[in-house]
Design a protein around this motif. Structure first.
Motif, mmCIF file in Angstrom:
data_model
loop_
_atom_site.group_PDB
_atom_site.id
_atom_site.type_symbol
_atom_site.label_atom_id
_atom_site.label_comp_id
_atom_site.label_asym_id
_atom_site.label_seq_id
_atom_site.Cartn_x
_atom_site.Cartn_y
_atom_site.Cartn_z
ATOM 1 N N ASP A 222 0.747 -1.286 -0.091
ATOM 2 C CA ASP A 222 -0.033 0.023 -0.005
ATOM 3 C C ASP A 222 0.917 1.269 -0.237
ATOM 4 O O ASP A 222 1.345 1.443 1.066
ATOM 5 C CB ASP A 222 -0.951 -0.001 1.258
ATOM 6 N N PHE A 223 1.148 2.062 -1.253
ATOM 7 C CA PHE A 223 1.879 2.961 -1.180
ATOM 8 C C PHE A 223 1.529 4.124 -0.452
ATOM 9 O O PHE A 223 2.196 5.040 0.111
ATOM 10 C CB PHE A 223 2.185 3.408 -2.748
ATOM 11 N N GLY A 224 0.273 4.399 -0.252
ATOM 12 C CA GLY A 224 -0.345 5.347 0.334
ATOM 13 C C GLY A 224 -0.141 5.266 1.994
ATOM 14 O O GLY A 224 0.184 6.336 2.801
ATOM 15 N N ALA A 225 0.115 3.978 2.542
ATOM 16 C CA ALA A 225 0.167 3.605 4.192
ATOM 17 C C ALA A 225 1.691 3.139 4.276
ATOM 18 O O ALA A 225 1.966 3.451 5.443
ATOM 19 C CB ALA A 225 -0.709 2.671 4.721
ATOM 20 N N GLU A 226 2.131 2.584 3.412
ATOM 21 C CA GLU A 226 3.402 1.754 3.760
ATOM 22 C C GLU A 226 4.754 2.463 3.210
ATOM 23 O O GLU A 226 5.742 1.856 3.458
ATOM 24 C CB GLU A 226 3.330 0.396 3.342
ATOM 25 N N SER A 227 4.665 3.487 2.410
ATOM 26 C CA SER A 227 5.635 3.964 1.979
ATOM 27 C C SER A 227 6.255 4.968 2.726
ATOM 28 O O SER A 227 5.325 6.012 3.183
ATOM 29 C CB SER A 227 5.336 4.625 0.284
ATOM 30 N N HIS A 228 7.631 5.079 3.007
ATOM 31 C CA HIS A 228 8.289 5.900 3.970
ATOM 32 C C HIS A 228 9.318 6.772 3.438
ATOM 33 O O HIS A 228 9.986 6.305 2.399
ATOM 34 C CB HIS A 228 8.581 5.105 5.093
ATOM 35 N N ARG A 229 9.809 7.638 3.896
ATOM 36 C CA ARG A 229 11.030 8.438 3.710
ATOM 37 C C ARG A 229 12.119 7.496 3.667
ATOM 38 O O ARG A 229 12.497 6.752 4.675
ATOM 39 C CB ARG A 229 11.130 9.570 4.741
ATOM 40 N N GLY A 230 12.830 7.558 2.770
ATOM 41 C CA GLY A 230 14.160 6.904 2.498
ATOM 42 C C GLY A 230 14.031 5.653 1.500
ATOM 43 O O GLY A 230 14.987 4.995 1.269
ATOM 44 N N ASP A 231 12.683 5.159 1.252
ATOM 45 C CA ASP A 231 12.268 4.108 0.250
ATOM 46 C C ASP A 231 13.111 4.362 -0.816
ATOM 47 O O ASP A 231 12.945 5.548 -1.173
ATOM 48 C CB ASP A 231 11.024 3.674 0.150
ATOM 49 N N ARG A 232 13.591 3.336 -1.761
ATOM 50 C CA ARG A 232 14.136 3.634 -3.037
ATOM 51 C C ARG A 232 13.372 2.860 -4.115
ATOM 52 O O ARG A 232 12.959 1.808 -3.820
ATOM 53 C CB ARG A 232 15.543 3.405 -3.069
ATOM 54 N N PHE A 233 13.367 3.432 -5.195
ATOM 55 C CA PHE A 233 12.625 2.845 -6.326
ATOM 56 C C PHE A 233 13.223 2.878 -7.737
ATOM 57 O O PHE A 233 14.024 3.764 -8.153
ATOM 58 C CB PHE A 233 11.083 2.999 -6.312
#
Length: 445
Positions: A222-233
């Protein structure tokens, strides 16, 4: 012969004016006898398409809502609230709806399944009489404005050619588009500092590409709830180039998202769907019937339903099942309960959100067995059917909502959790592994 001789002699004695009148009348009678309409006369008129049986059948009145009462599909009490990510997407790009032509499909049937205005279908046929000649396996996509009207519709004739219809204040325009150029794979990457959506836009992804990825991964991450600062893609995009200049945003082929020590990877197969590296489906299946037993359909989905006396449009945006009071109502798929309350027209009702693309509504319930925030599984008992709200008899009103618009749950294709076909798995895994390594190198460099 004697009669003919006597008739000619009598005619010869008539005045000249009578002779002319008799001759004219004889010519008219002879022409009428000789003329016959040709059964295959060609007319350049608009061709009508057959509609599905539900539109031609009379609307039963028992075990359903009163026909003069139309539940508003956009009633705030019944709608699923958008989170911040959905608001970001919809603020910049209209939802793209896609349908793959199945056996027996007609253009009229497709418009009816998705509740699209038939008036706009006939506008399309007016500018292109061949628009109704659709084939099995063809892809059709469209965009809808806030009023539920088509803003554009595209029919893909082949990989190279597509027919595009754009609706405006002056009507509809038609253009056949041709795809030309050289395709090359380009890698886009980024790091989340504020939100995934913003960093994906800065990396070069379009709102529609982000929407496709969010939808593909809706059950895994869930990109809205589980995505956080520092994640990379990093994202692999197949772009079209002419004279070394990109002329299209391209098609997303793969994505690798690193959230802490967790890697989420998806790869697009030749069927257009995303799978994980092992070829497993990312989808969760939905069921068409929200009961263990199949009950009689007392009123079918019909967004164009007319009152038989007043002639006014009174849409029926769901399917009514003639269920006795107390019949167990089952969740159509895995999801989260977002509403469970009472409504003056809908009675006791439940709304479940299934990922980011689908939601379902269950109306006129006798008793609600879940509460907002509950996570439910496909087939879980969520309520007992009843006869609450505005109703002419005990029944269950069931709605399937796709991107905020009601569709025919009995007809539209539903997501199925099928893996890559066994005969194609070796080739798929080899290509997916290569793409995974390429994206990992970008993130680790």
């Amino acid at each position: 012969m004697k009669l003919l001789t006597n008739w000619l002699a009598a005619t010869a004695r008539l005045p000249r004016q009578h002779k002319l009148a008799l001759a004219s009348l004889s010519l008219l009678v002879a022409a009428a006898l000789m003329w016959q309409p040709h059964p295959f006369t060609h007319h350049d008129e608009r061709r009508s398409l057959p509609l599905i049986d539900e539109q031609q059948a009379s609307m039963p009145l028992e075990n359903s809502e009163p026909i003069e009462v139309g539940l508003d599909a956009d009633d705030p009490a019944l709608t699923v609230p958008e989170d911040a990510l959905e608001q970001d997407i919809t603020s910049e790009a209209a939802r793209i709806h896609t349908h793959t032509v199945a056996s027996g499909d007609t253009l009229g049937a497709i418009f009816s399944q998705y509740g699209l205005p038939l008036r706009q279908m006939y506008q399309i046929l007016d500018v292109n009489q061949k628009a109704g000649d659709i084939r099995l396996g063809q892809k059709i996509d469209w965009q809808i404005d806030d009023e539920g009207q088509l803003s554009s519709l595209t029919v893909y004739q082949s990989i190279k050619y597509r027919d595009q219809y754009v609706f405006g204040a002056d009507g509809v325009s038609y253009e056949q588009l041709e795809t030309t150029g050289v395709y090359e794979q380009v890698t886009l990457s980024g790091r989340v500092t504020s939100s995934f959506y913003q960093q994906a836009r800065q990396a070069g992804l379009t709102p529609n590409q982000i929407q496709n990825l969010v939808s593909a991964l809706q059950w895994r991450f869930d990109f809205g709830a589980e995505s956080h600062r520092g994640d990379r893609f990093s994202v692999l995009v197949n772009k079209e180039f002419i004279d070394n200049k990109a002329v299209s945003s391209g098609e997303v082929m793969a994505m690798l998202y690193q959230a802490g020590d967790r890697d989420i990877f998806v790869y697009r197969h030749t069927d257009g769907r995303f799978y994980d590296e092992q070829g497993h489906s990312l989808d969760r299946a939905l069921r068409r019937f929200p009961t263990a037993k199949r009950y009689r359909i007392s009123s079918s989905f019909d967004p164009h339903r007319k009152h038989p006396i007043t002639g006014r449009i009174s849409p029926h945006n769901g399917t009514d099942f003639a269920t006795p009071v107390g019949t167990p109502v089952l969740a159509a798929g895995d999801g989260v309960v977002v509403k469970a309350r009472k409504h003056p027209l809908a009675g006791n009702y439940v709304v479940i959100k299934h990922g980011r693309e689908y939601s379902t509504r269950y109306l006129h319930l006798h008793r609600i067995l879940v509460k907002p925030g509950d996570h439910v599984s496909m087939g879980q008992k969520i309520a007992l059917s009843g006869n609450t709200g505005r109703s002419t008899g005990p029944h269950l009103h069931f709605e399937l909502i796709k991107y905020g618009h009601p569709v025919n749950a009995m007809k539209v294709p539903l997501p199925e959790a099928h893996p890559v076909p066994r005969s194609e798995q070796d080739d798929f895994k080899r290509q997916a592994r290569r793409a995974h390594q390429q994206l990992s190198q970008v993130l680790n460099s």
